[in-house]
Design a protein around this motif. Structure first.
Motif, PDB file in Angstrom:
ATOM      1  N   SER A  10      43.612 -81.327  -4.423  1.00  0.00           N
ATOM      2  CA  SER A  10      44.147 -80.615  -5.592  1.00  0.00           C
ATOM      3  C   SER A  10      45.617 -81.005  -5.786  1.00  0.00           C
ATOM      4  CB  SER A  10      44.018 -79.100  -5.388  1.00  0.00           C
ATOM      5  OG  SER A  10      45.055 -78.646  -4.552  1.00  0.00           O
ATOM      6  N   CYS A  11      46.245 -80.400  -6.787  1.00  0.00           N
ATOM      7  CA  CYS A  11      47.648 -80.721  -7.065  1.00  0.00           C
ATOM      8  C   CYS A  11      48.561 -80.363  -5.887  1.00  0.00           C
ATOM      9  CB  CYS A  11      48.122 -80.031  -8.339  1.00  0.00           C
ATOM     10  SG  CYS A  11      48.033 -78.230  -8.270  1.00  0.00           S
ATOM     11  N   SER A  12      48.074 -79.498  -4.996  1.00  0.00           N
ATOM     12  CA  SER A  12      48.883 -79.135  -3.827  1.00  0.00           C
ATOM     13  C   SER A  12      49.137 -80.340  -2.913  1.00  0.00           C
ATOM     14  CB  SER A  12      48.212 -78.009  -3.032  1.00  0.00           C
ATOM     15  OG  SER A  12      46.921 -78.401  -2.620  1.00  0.00           O
ATOM     16  N   LYS A  49      48.793 -65.499  -8.908  1.00  0.00           N
ATOM     17  CA  LYS A  49      48.194 -66.407  -9.902  1.00  0.00           C
ATOM     18  C   LYS A  49      46.823 -66.924  -9.433  1.00  0.00           C
ATOM     19  CE  LYS A  49      52.735 -68.086 -11.339  1.00  0.00           C
ATOM     20  NZ  LYS A  49      53.737 -69.153 -11.088  1.00  0.00           N
ATOM     21  N   GLY A  50      46.539 -66.796  -8.129  1.00  0.00           N
ATOM     22  CA  GLY A  50      45.259 -67.285  -7.621  1.00  0.00           C
ATOM     23  C   GLY A  50      45.149 -68.792  -7.633  1.00  0.00           C
ATOM     24  N   ARG A  51      46.250 -69.454  -7.431  1.00  0.00           N
ATOM     25  CA  ARG A  51      46.254 -70.928  -7.455  1.00  0.00           C
ATOM     26  C   ARG A  51      47.019 -71.472  -6.244  1.00  0.00           C
ATOM     27  NH1 ARG A  51      46.377 -72.694 -13.163  1.00  0.00           N
ATOM     28  NH2 ARG A  51      45.233 -71.090 -14.292  1.00  0.00           N
ATOM     29  N   VAL A  52      46.729 -72.733  -5.924  1.00  0.00           N
ATOM     30  CA  VAL A  52      47.565 -73.488  -4.989  1.00  0.00           C
ATOM     31  C   VAL A  52      48.301 -74.545  -5.808  1.00  0.00           C
ATOM     32  CG1 VAL A  52      46.049 -73.133  -3.009  1.00  0.00           C
ATOM     33  CG2 VAL A  52      45.729 -75.176  -4.410  1.00  0.00           C
ATOM     34  N   PRO A  53      49.458 -75.016  -5.334  1.00  0.00           N
ATOM     35  CA  PRO A  53      50.116 -74.689  -4.076  1.00  0.00           C
ATOM     36  C   PRO A  53      50.906 -73.383  -4.152  1.00  0.00           C
ATOM     37  CG  PRO A  53      51.450 -76.265  -5.285  1.00  0.00           C
ATOM     38  CD  PRO A  53      50.206 -76.059  -6.098  1.00  0.00           C
ATOM     39  N   ALA A  54      51.075 -72.789  -2.943  1.00  0.00           N
ATOM     40  CA  ALA A  54      52.018 -71.682  -2.782  1.00  0.00           C
ATOM     41  C   ALA A  54      52.777 -71.972  -1.497  1.00  0.00           C
ATOM     42  CB  ALA A  54      51.282 -70.360  -2.686  1.00  0.00           C
ATOM     43  N   THR A  63      55.907 -70.755  -6.184  1.00  0.00           N
ATOM     44  CA  THR A  63      54.734 -71.375  -6.788  1.00  0.00           C
ATOM     45  C   THR A  63      55.205 -72.320  -7.885  1.00  0.00           C
ATOM     46  OG1 THR A  63      54.471 -69.580  -8.384  1.00  0.00           O
ATOM     47  CG2 THR A  63      53.266 -69.369  -6.305  1.00  0.00           C
ATOM     48  N   GLU A  64      54.286 -73.103  -8.399  1.00  0.00           N
ATOM     49  CA  GLU A  64      54.504 -74.131  -9.421  1.00  0.00           C
ATOM     50  C   GLU A  64      55.039 -75.411  -8.757  1.00  0.00           C
ATOM     51  OE1 GLU A  64      53.210 -73.814 -12.401  1.00  0.00           O
ATOM     52  OE2 GLU A  64      52.739 -71.718 -12.022  1.00  0.00           O
ATOM     53  N   THR A  65      54.229 -76.442  -8.877  1.00  0.00           N
ATOM     54  CA  THR A  65      54.518 -77.692  -8.163  1.00  0.00           C
ATOM     55  C   THR A  65      55.933 -78.241  -8.406  1.00  0.00           C
ATOM     56  OG1 THR A  65      52.168 -78.176  -8.098  1.00  0.00           O
ATOM     57  CG2 THR A  65      53.665 -80.037  -7.771  1.00  0.00           C
ATOM     58  N   PRO A  66      56.412 -78.327  -9.652  1.00  0.00           N
ATOM     59  CA  PRO A  66      57.774 -78.879  -9.811  1.00  0.00           C
ATOM     60  C   PRO A  66      58.825 -78.068  -9.056  1.00  0.00           C
ATOM     61  CG  PRO A  66      56.647 -78.852 -11.922  1.00  0.00           C
ATOM     62  CD  PRO A  66      55.780 -78.056 -10.969  1.00  0.00           C
ATOM     63  N   ALA A  67      58.657 -76.737  -9.016  1.00  0.00           N
ATOM     64  CA  ALA A  67      59.620 -75.883  -8.306  1.00  0.00           C
ATOM     65  C   ALA A  67      59.537 -76.120  -6.797  1.00  0.00           C
ATOM     66  CB  ALA A  67      59.352 -74.414  -8.626  1.00  0.00           C
ATOM     67  N   VAL A 104      49.862 -83.363 -18.166  1.00  0.00           N
ATOM     68  CA  VAL A 104      48.838 -84.216 -17.543  1.00  0.00           C
ATOM     69  C   VAL A 104      47.850 -83.365 -16.741  1.00  0.00           C
ATOM     70  CG1 VAL A 104      48.415 -86.278 -16.156  1.00  0.00           C
ATOM     71  CG2 VAL A 104      50.572 -86.057 -17.400  1.00  0.00           C
ATOM     72  N   HIS A 105      48.379 -82.448 -15.931  1.00  0.00           N
ATOM     73  CA  HIS A 105      47.496 -81.578 -15.143  1.00  0.00           C
ATOM     74  C   HIS A 105      46.625 -80.723 -16.065  1.00  0.00           C
ATOM     75  CE1 HIS A 105      47.148 -78.534 -11.556  1.00  0.00           C
ATOM     76  NE2 HIS A 105      45.995 -78.846 -12.076  1.00  0.00           N
ATOM     77  N   VAL A 106      47.210 -80.260 -17.150  1.00  0.00           N
ATOM     78  CA  VAL A 106      46.460 -79.403 -18.089  1.00  0.00           C
ATOM     79  C   VAL A 106      45.376 -80.216 -18.806  1.00  0.00           C
ATOM     80  CG1 VAL A 106      46.668 -77.879 -20.087  1.00  0.00           C
ATOM     81  CG2 VAL A 106      48.395 -77.794 -18.274  1.00  0.00           C
TER      82      VAL A 106
HETATM   83  N1  LIG Z   1      50.998 -75.079 -12.711  1.00  0.00           N
HETATM   84  C1  LIG Z   1      50.489 -74.952 -11.362  1.00  0.00           C
HETATM   85  C2  LIG Z   1      49.002 -75.225 -11.407  1.00  0.00           C
HETATM   86  C3  LIG Z   1      48.329 -74.813 -10.140  1.00  0.00           C
HETATM   87  C4  LIG Z   1      46.818 -75.038 -10.241  1.00  0.00           C
HETATM   88  O1  LIG Z   1      46.230 -74.971 -11.318  1.00  0.00           O
HETATM   89  N2  LIG Z   1      46.217 -75.305  -9.084  1.00  0.00           N
HETATM   90  C5  LIG Z   1      44.782 -75.501  -9.043  1.00  0.00           C
HETATM   91  C6  LIG Z   1      44.440 -76.652  -8.104  1.00  0.00           C
HETATM   92  S1  LIG Z   1      44.963 -78.234  -8.790  1.00  0.00           S
HETATM   93  C7  LIG Z   1      44.109 -74.250  -8.505  1.00  0.00           C
HETATM   94  O2  LIG Z   1      44.623 -73.616  -7.616  1.00  0.00           O
HETATM   95  N3  LIG Z   1      42.933 -73.927  -9.035  1.00  0.00           N
HETATM   96  C8  LIG Z   1      42.163 -72.828  -8.551  1.00  0.00           C
HETATM   97  C9  LIG Z   1      41.493 -72.070  -9.646  1.00  0.00           C
HETATM   98  O3  LIG Z   1      41.720 -72.360 -10.827  1.00  0.00           O
HETATM   99  O4  LIG Z   1      40.728 -71.162  -9.296  1.00  0.00           O
HETATM  100  C10 LIG Z   1      51.217 -75.934 -10.445  1.00  0.00           C
HETATM  101  O5  LIG Z   1      51.655 -76.958 -10.912  1.00  0.00           O
HETATM  102  O6  LIG Z   1      51.383 -75.653  -9.258  1.00  0.00           O
END
Ligand SMILES: N[C@@H](CCC(=O)N[C@@H](CS)C(=O)NCC(=O)O)C(=O)O
Length: 206
Positions: A10-12, A49-54, A63-67, A104-106
């Motif tokens: 993943s982006c992490s 947010k329920g996302r990685v990376p953290a 959170t947020e990759t650029p940060a 790009v990620h979006v």
């Molecule tokens: N804008 C966030 C995006 C984070 C994101 O969308 N991560 C994805 C993995 S690439 C994720 O955790 N997805 C899990 C989900 O949507 O349930 C960043 O750049 O860190």
């Protein structure tokens, strides 16, 4: 001690590589997407947010990759992962990483994560069908206008490089042949030669 929550591929992966490059001590904790662990109560306490990376730090979570990438570069100046003493160059680096994050990620997410934006089956299919085009358009811009070479910012490696690396890795699954973008493809191969990248990929597999 820093703790990075990540999911393989993943982006992490960009943050994991940056940590490996930094020389900082850190722990990496895998979040199991297959089991929906990113939406578990335990994980949401770290990242609502329920996302990685953290990235857990002694001061709190980022959170947020650029940060995260900018933070890693800032706390490990000896690793020279960002032009910390040049505000213009630092802004250029942030501009690149924010383009990856916001666009790009979006673009990519419209294929595996279309349900964020629509429920209708036809709308989901339409979003997926558009991904090869949007990813190709973004990579054309990166290749022709943004990528300095041999690294994203030019002669000096930075935290923009692992982020581009991850996006290039996603191209085949997004229906785009990386060979259409020779600079990005050569950059990807160059990245694979870096010991830090190899360590990060090994950690993901462990
Ligand atoms: N804008 C966030 C995006 C984070 C994101 O969308 N991560 C994805 C993995 S690439 C994720 O955790 N997805 C899990 C989900 O949507 O349930 C960043 O750049 O860190």
């Amino acid at each position: 001690m820093l703790t990075l929550y990540f999911s393989p591929g993943s982006c992490s992966q960009a943050s994991l590589i940056a940590l490996e490059e930094s020389g900082l001590a850190f722990e990496a904790k895998k979040v199991n997407f297959a089991d929906g662990e990113q939406r578990s109560e335990a994980f949401l306490k770290h990242n609502p947010k329920g996302r990685v990376p953290a990235l857990l730090t002694e001061q709190g979570v980022i959170t947020e990759t650029p940060a995260i990438l900018a933070y890693i570069a800032a706390i490990a100046p000896a690793a020279r992962l960002a032009p910390l003493d040049n505000p213009f160059e630092f802004a250029r680096l942030q501009s690149f990483n924010n383009y990856i994050c916001s666009t790009v990620h979006v673009n990519h997410a419209h294929r595996p994560r279309g349900s964020r934006w629509a429920d209708d089956a036809a709308a989901l299919e339409a979003m997926k069908a558009k991904v090869p085009q949007t990813m190709s358009e973004s990579f054309a811009l990166i290749e022709d206008r943004m990528f300095a070479g041999p690294w994203v910012m030019g002669e000096t490696y930075s935290v923009a490089d692992p982020y581009l690396f991850v996006m290039t890795s996603w191209l085949p699954s997004d229906g785009v042949d990386p060979a259409k973008f020779p600079k990005a493809a050569a950059h990807h191969a160059r990245m694979l030669e870096r010991p830090a990248v190899q360590r990060a990929l090994a950690r993901e597999k462990a």
